[in-house]
Enzyme design. Structure first.
Site, PDB file in Angstrom:
ATOM      1  N   LYS A  30       0.837  -1.197   0.000  1.00  0.00           N
ATOM      2  CA  LYS A  30       0.000   0.000   0.000  1.00  0.00           C
ATOM      3  C   LYS A  30       0.875   1.252   0.000  1.00  0.00           C
ATOM      4  CE  LYS A  30      -3.755   2.075   2.778  1.00  0.00           C
ATOM      5  NZ  LYS A  30      -4.668   1.828   3.924  1.00  0.00           N
ATOM      6  N   SER A  38      -9.845  -0.575   7.158  1.00  0.00           N
ATOM      7  CA  SER A  38      -9.285  -0.493   5.813  1.00  0.00           C
ATOM      8  C   SER A  38      -8.582  -1.739   5.294  1.00  0.00           C
ATOM      9  CB  SER A  38      -8.332   0.702   5.722  1.00  0.00           C
ATOM     10  OG  SER A  38      -9.063   1.900   5.840  1.00  0.00           O
ATOM     11  N   SER A  87      -9.350   1.743   2.951  1.00  0.00           N
ATOM     12  CA  SER A  87      -8.524   2.525   2.045  1.00  0.00           C
ATOM     13  C   SER A  87      -7.461   1.695   1.345  1.00  0.00           C
ATOM     14  CB  SER A  87      -7.858   3.670   2.820  1.00  0.00           C
ATOM     15  OG  SER A  87      -6.974   3.161   3.818  1.00  0.00           O
TER      16      SER A  87
END
EC number: 3.5.1.4
Length: 446
Positions: free
Chosen positions: A49, A150, A126
């Site tokens: 990420k 997330s 996210s």
């Protein structure tokens, strides 16, 4: 070395380019592991990420203005280094929601990664790109972060496993903070074997040999009020636990009643949530309110100066929430919120004890459609956070388990265990998983 290079080139080719990678990747590059075949993650590929620092590269945090105003990282995240040192090969960084402030997975600037198992539906955020990269078979596992949900949400939406470890047990050093009180490094995989391999490397706790839970709490209110009404996960999890373990260990008490009875400080807030027209469990709505309030306060402390100085271009919907957090005054309720947090963690620990499990829906239903209107989306988000805040506010570990597809959409369930019982939690998942799949298949086909 030549053979290894060919393997890497093949992996990169599989990752594709442009939208061929389902829009999952922010930037594709290879970070190779040490040249040994004896390492525990040898042969596995992973994605990172774009919130984890990688030395010499700018960490983008989901926003072009953030990337523009920050220098390349001086050091690499310890979690990334640990995965590499264990033999895994990184294939690059993945798209995320701006400033990690969403559970949807839509990014105005870089595009919304395509949900491989439900095109037209959001992938969840996210850690959207990280989940999509795994679900699309572009990598074997991926790294994400979970503050409010997330990792758990995109895992559920994309039909894969997602682990949010116990808060604070995995290093968040050289990871851009969202709200440190809740920020947790987690990971995704398509199968339990890989999830277990990665967990043993990134979460080197002492092994827990216990595989049989002493109690499994399956709260009726969480499934029948907050969960999807037609996916029958309540029946599936009850039948699976009874078949694999013993019906005598099942406790179907309402979680809302338990919280109301054991978290006294919520009393002054509960009236505000008892008259809601939304399907809700008022006590869990308070828990969600507390978590989100504390999260906003820490987000403001971390990022208000940058937002006010740079005035970044932020996507619709998300922009309003970020600016609201930045503009919020010092909340006199923060002391009350901290008291509720401490009481809730203590109450949940008393419920689960050392080897108890809590089973809940990961999310309230199927992933929303891309571009859903604001009002129904906010309703869905409110119900989702009532579920997500259970592990979020307590700091306990949670794994989202894919049950398969129903009516063309992914269905999941989550198991939660006490803080530090992460390996026990995975033991229970491994014991129960095939029974869950068999029971889901039988239930949905009848």
């Amino acid at each position: 070395m030549g053979e290894r290079q060919r393997e890497l080139e093949l992996d990169m080719a599989m990752a594709g380019g442009g939208r061929g990678d389902y829009g999952a990747f922010m930037e594709r590059f290879v970070l190779p592991p040490p040249p040994s075949q004896q390492l525990p993650l040898h042969g596995l590929t992973f994605a990172i990420k774009d919130i984890f620092d990688i030395a010499g590269r700018v960490t983008g945090f989901g926003n072009p203005d953030w990337a523009r105003t920050h220098a390349p990282a001086a050091a690499t995240s310890p979690v990334v280094l640990a995965a590499l040192a264990a033999g895994a090969t990184s294939l690059g960084t993945t798209i995320m929601d701006e400033m990690a402030y969403s559970i949807n997975g839509e990014n105005t600037h870089y595009g919304t990664p395509t949900n491989p198992c439900a095109p037209g539906r959001v992938p969840g955020g996210s850690s959207s790109g990280s989940a999509v990269a795994v679900a699309a078979n572009l990598v074997d596992f991926s790294l994400g972060t979970d503050t409010g949900g997330s990792v758990r949400v995109p895992a559920a939406y994309c039909g894969i496993f997602g682990l949010r470890p116990s808060h604070g047990l995995v290093s968040a050093e050289n990871v851009i903070p969202m709200a440190q009180m809740f920020d947790t490094v987690g990971w995704f995989s398509r199968d339990l074997s890989t999830l277990s391999r990665v967990t043993k490397v990134l979460l080197p706790l002492p092994d827990d040999i216990v595989k049989q839970p002493t109690q499994v709490t399956i709260p009726m209110d969480c499934f029948q009020i907050l969960g999807s009404l037609n996916d029958r996960t309540y029946q599936i999890i009850n039948a699976s636990v009874a078949k694999r373990f013993d019906s005598q260990i099942i406790d179907n008490r309402n979680l809302g009643d338990f919280i109301s009875d054991n978290v006294p400080s919520i009393g002054k807030f509960i009236t505000d949530f008892s008259e809601s027209e939304l399907p809700s469990v008022p006590a869990l709505s308070v828990i969600s309110h507390v978590m989100r309030g504390l999260q906003r306060s820490q987000f403001k402390a971390n990022h208000a100066e940058w937002v006010n100085t740079v005035k970044p271009n932020l996507g619709p919907g998300l922009r309003e929430r970020i600016l609201e957090a930045i503009a919020s005054g010092d909340n006199e309720s923060l002391e009350d919120f901290q008291a509720i947090r401490a009481e809730f963690k203590s109450a949940l620990a008393a419920l689960l004890k050392d080897h108890g499990i809590l089973a809940i829906p990961t999310v309230p239903g199927p992933p929303p459609k891309v571009g859903m209107e604001a009002a129904p989306l906010e309703n869905f988000r409110a119900r989702a956070f009532s579920l997500l805040s259970i592990a979020g506010l307590s700091g306990f570990c949670q794994v989202s388990i894919p049950l398969g597809m129903r009516n063309g959409l992914p269905v999941s369930v989550s198991l939660v265990a006490r803080h530090g019982a992460d390996h026990f939690l995975l033991n229970v998942v491994e014991e129960l998983y095939q029974t869950l799949i068999d029971e889901a298949t039988k239930t949905w086909s009848s």
